[in-house]
Design a protein around this motif. Structure first.
Motif, PDB file in Angstrom:
ATOM      1  N   SER A  72      16.767  11.758  -4.566  1.00  0.00           N
ATOM      2  CA  SER A  72      16.380  11.714  -5.978  1.00  0.00           C
ATOM      3  C   SER A  72      16.620  10.298  -6.497  1.00  0.00           C
ATOM      4  CB  SER A  72      17.163  12.728  -6.801  1.00  0.00           C
ATOM      5  OG  SER A  72      18.543  12.431  -6.825  1.00  0.00           O
ATOM      6  N   CYS A 220      12.614  13.917  -7.682  1.00  0.00           N
ATOM      7  CA  CYS A 220      13.170  14.428  -6.428  1.00  0.00           C
ATOM      8  C   CYS A 220      12.081  14.380  -5.373  1.00  0.00           C
ATOM      9  CB  CYS A 220      13.669  15.864  -6.589  1.00  0.00           C
ATOM     10  SG  CYS A 220      15.197  16.013  -7.524  1.00  0.00           S
ATOM     11  N   GLY A 239      14.795  20.503  -2.046  1.00  0.00           N
ATOM     12  CA  GLY A 239      16.041  19.819  -2.302  1.00  0.00           C
ATOM     13  C   GLY A 239      15.935  18.989  -3.569  1.00  0.00           C
ATOM     14  N   CYS A 240      16.820  19.246  -4.540  1.00  0.00           N
ATOM     15  CA  CYS A 240      16.744  18.518  -5.822  1.00  0.00           C
ATOM     16  C   CYS A 240      18.028  18.747  -6.601  1.00  0.00           C
ATOM     17  CB  CYS A 240      15.545  19.010  -6.637  1.00  0.00           C
ATOM     18  SG  CYS A 240      15.221  18.036  -8.125  1.00  0.00           S
ATOM     19  N   ASP A 241      18.566  17.672  -7.192  1.00  0.00           N
ATOM     20  CA  ASP A 241      19.789  17.792  -7.976  1.00  0.00           C
ATOM     21  C   ASP A 241      19.552  17.652  -9.473  1.00  0.00           C
ATOM     22  OD1 ASP A 241      19.159  15.097  -8.048  1.00  0.00           O
ATOM     23  OD2 ASP A 241      21.134  14.391  -7.417  1.00  0.00           O
ATOM     24  N   ASN A 270      21.775  22.046  -5.546  1.00  0.00           N
ATOM     25  CA  ASN A 270      20.772  21.093  -5.053  1.00  0.00           C
ATOM     26  C   ASN A 270      19.527  21.756  -4.468  1.00  0.00           C
ATOM     27  OD1 ASN A 270      22.528  19.098  -5.850  1.00  0.00           O
ATOM     28  ND2 ASN A 270      23.364  18.790  -3.805  1.00  0.00           N
TER      29      ASN A 270
END
Length: 291
Positions: A72, A220, A239-241, A270
């Motif tokens: 990200s 992301c 997948g990502c915060d 996440n």
């Protein structure tokens, strides 16, 4: 989010496509929306995030597969340059509380469509939002292209009637700002439906919950990591915060939008889930484009 419901300041109209709910905003309310969203109100608005527990409203979360490599980053290119200019912040009111989401300007015949999550336009189930506006290229309180107020809000019937996460999709038709239609001012993304799920996605948004502050555009970068089979059709996980406030931000493949940030699980850090956009989403886009 679970704000109290607010008496609607929108007028219901017949759905223009199967599986779509459409509301036309009272003209006087739409005219007042741009002035309502002062810089102070924009900064104070709360993120409209959806975080599910393992015993969420649909079913227990399946254990996700380990996400593949993802990253990200904060956008460093000029926000006013295309195609970054097509992304922005969404502002709206529900239950007397001001909220923020994210959205994307789409190419359309009416030059006026913003795509976002269903929960960024409608409580699901419940009322439609009021004082709904899109600010493309928002950065540190600035609105370089102006504030585009909604004249129509739309969502899928599955979201508007039952809060179905598989169809957490929303759209707005917006009026002009500074004398220009939305895509004449900022350009627009294409949109795809019924595609191969296995893609490499770039998810855009304005995360506002800590550790972010909602003032900057983040991305992301992830391949498909997992699916949530508690929804039908299964939603997609990457997948990502990014945190609350990023809801509704577009998942981009090439130059087209494929999904939006929808929800996460409290026990799956996440991982961001988004709906698989099929013929229902296509009907929603067709209805919005005709607005």
């Amino acid at each position: 989010m679970a704000p109290a419901l607010l008496a609607c300041l929108v007028l219901p109209a017949a759905a223009s496509a199967a599986g779509v709910q459409r509301h036309a905003v009272v003209q006087s309310v739409a005219a007042a929306t741009a002035s309502y969203w002062t810089p102070a109100r924009m900064r104070a608005a709360k993120p409209a995030d959806l975080v599910r527990t393992p015993s969420g409203k649909v079913a227990a979360a399946a254990k996700p597969k380990a996400p593949r490599a993802w990253s990200s980053f904060e956008v460093t290119t000029p926000y006013t340059a295309f195609p970054t200019s097509t992304h922005g912040k969404v502002f709206f009111t529900l239950g007397g509380v001001d909220y923020v989401c994210s959205g994307t300007a789409l190419l359309s015949g009416n030059k006026s469509v913003v795509w976002t999550a269903g929960h960024c336009v409608n409580e699901g189930p419940g009322d439609f939002a009021t004082s709904w506006a899109f600010v493309p290229a928002y950065k540190d309180g600035s609105a370089p292209f102006g504030v585009f107020a909604a004249t129509n809000l739309l969502t899928t019937s599955a979201w508007g009637n039952s809060g179905d996460f598989s169809y957490d999709e929303g759209a707005a038709v917006v009026g002009p700002a500074n004398g220009r239609s939305l895509t004449d001012a900022v350009g627009g993304r294409g949109i795809s439906f019924s595609y191969n799920r296995s893609q490499h996605y770039q998810s855009h948004g304005y995360p506002a919950a800590p550790p972010f502050n909602g003032e900057r555009h983040w991305v992301c970068d992830s391949t498909l990591a997992t699916s949530d089979s508690s929804a039908s059709p299964a939603t997609m996980g990457i997948g990502c915060d990014m945190t609350g406030g990023s809801s509704g931000g577009g998942w981009i493949v090439g130059s087209n939008l494929y999904s939006v940030n929808s929800y996460g699980y409290s026990n799956q850090p996440n991982i961001m889930y988004g709906p698989y956009m099929d013929s229902v989403a296509q009907s929603l886009y067709t209805a919005a484009s005709a607005g």
